[in-house]
Design a protein around this motif. Structure first.
Motif, short mmCIF file in Angstrom:
data_model
loop_
_atom_site.label_atom_id
_atom_site.label_comp_id
_atom_site.label_asym_id
_atom_site.label_seq_id
_atom_site.Cartn_x
_atom_site.Cartn_y
_atom_site.Cartn_z
N LYS A 91 0.86 -1.30 -0.12
CA LYS A 91 0.16 0.11 -0.04
C LYS A 91 0.86 1.35 -0.15
O LYS A 91 1.88 1.24 0.62
CB LYS A 91 -0.87 0.18 1.34
CG LYS A 91 -1.69 -1.10 1.41
CD LYS A 91 -3.01 -1.27 0.21
CE LYS A 91 -3.76 -2.29 0.11
NZ LYS A 91 -4.21 -2.79 -1.22
N PRO A 92 0.47 2.20 -0.62
CA PRO A 92 1.20 3.35 -0.86
C PRO A 92 1.22 4.34 0.56
O PRO A 92 0.32 4.11 1.50
CB PRO A 92 0.45 4.26 -1.71
CG PRO A 92 -0.77 3.69 -1.93
CD PRO A 92 -0.85 2.29 -1.47
N VAL A 93 2.47 4.98 0.75
CA VAL A 93 2.53 5.82 1.79
C VAL A 93 2.73 7.08 1.53
O VAL A 93 3.53 7.57 0.39
CB VAL A 93 4.24 5.50 2.40
CG1 VAL A 93 4.17 6.35 3.67
CG2 VAL A 93 4.06 3.86 3.11
N TYR A 94 1.94 8.15 2.07
CA TYR A 94 1.81 9.36 1.67
C TYR A 94 2.44 10.38 2.77
O TYR A 94 2.61 9.79 3.81
CB TYR A 94 0.34 9.88 1.70
CG TYR A 94 -0.28 9.03 0.48
CD1 TYR A 94 -0.41 9.48 -0.83
CD2 TYR A 94 -0.86 7.85 0.88
CE1 TYR A 94 -0.91 8.85 -1.84
CE2 TYR A 94 -1.74 6.97 -0.09
CZ TYR A 94 -1.61 7.63 -1.42
OH TYR A 94 -2.33 6.84 -2.18
N GLY A 149 -7.95 6.55 7.97
CA GLY A 149 -8.73 5.66 7.05
C GLY A 149 -7.84 4.57 6.63
O GLY A 149 -7.22 3.70 7.40
N ARG A 150 -7.86 4.19 5.16
CA ARG A 150 -6.95 3.15 4.84
C ARG A 150 -5.78 3.64 4.10
O ARG A 150 -4.94 3.07 3.58
CB ARG A 150 -7.47 2.45 3.75
CG ARG A 150 -9.03 1.74 4.26
CD ARG A 150 -8.82 0.59 4.85
NE ARG A 150 -9.97 -0.21 5.27
CZ ARG A 150 -9.96 -1.01 6.17
NH1 ARG A 150 -8.84 -1.60 6.74
NH2 ARG A 150 -10.94 -1.75 6.53
N LYS A 151 -5.36 4.83 4.46
CA LYS A 151 -4.17 5.71 3.89
C LYS A 151 -3.23 5.64 5.19
O LYS A 151 -3.42 5.89 6.02
CB LYS A 151 -4.13 7.16 3.53
CG LYS A 151 -5.24 7.09 2.18
CD LYS A 151 -5.20 8.44 1.68
CE LYS A 151 -5.70 8.50 0.50
NZ LYS A 151 -5.77 9.82 -0.37
N TYR A 152 -1.74 5.55 4.80
CA TYR A 152 -0.71 5.42 5.73
C TYR A 152 0.18 6.68 5.47
O TYR A 152 0.52 6.85 4.39
CB TYR A 152 0.12 4.34 5.53
CG TYR A 152 -0.68 2.98 5.92
CD1 TYR A 152 -1.00 2.73 7.22
CD2 TYR A 152 -1.08 1.98 4.98
CE1 TYR A 152 -1.80 1.41 7.36
CE2 TYR A 152 -1.96 1.06 4.98
CZ TYR A 152 -2.47 0.63 6.35
OH TYR A 152 -3.09 -0.38 6.39
#
Length: 129
Positions: free
Chosen positions: A55-58, A106-109
């Motif tokens: 999953k992407p990391v921002y 949410g579902r973002k890291y």
């Protein structure tokens, strides 16, 4: 979600991925596996394979700065680090980031305060052979 909660969820996910959520027989004098109650708690946790790995990391600006390539479980059996990579294109330069530094939205890291240049400046993480 606080990072220690994220680490607990990840630890539960690791247990489910390793098959430790099934009731197991007794080996010697200690019970092997987890209780039915522990299994029901793990069943509602996150799956590392489905919801964390790759999953992407921002960063704070919501710009993608990498991808979670792996999860490292310390010898003390806790999820301690994420291997973040995918920010250099063809050249492989994975780095190790403590889970306590991530924030989940949410579902973002998110990795607050990070950017691609900062990640590139960190020492490359190499697995032992």
């Amino acid at each position: 979600m606080k990072s220690n909660v994220l680490a607990a969820i990840l630890a539960t996910s690791i247990m489910s991925l390793t098959g430790m959520v099934h009731a197991a027989p007794v080996a010697g004098s200690e019970t092997v596996g987890v209780t039915v109650q522990e299994a029901s708690i793990a069943a509602v946790g996150w799956s590392a394979q489905k919801q964390i790995l790759h999953k992407p990391v921002y960063n704070d600006d919501k710009k993608k700065i990498g991808v979670i390539e792996d999860i490292i479980v310390s010898p003390e059996n806790s999820v301690s680090y994420a291997v973040v990579g995918g920010f250099l294109g063809i050249d492989r330069h994975d780095v190790l980031i403590p889970f306590s530094q991530f924030r989940a939205e949410g579902r973002k890291y998110l990795l607050p305060g990070a950017n691609k240049a900062m990640l590139k400046s960190l020492p490359a993480f190499k697995y032992t052979k």
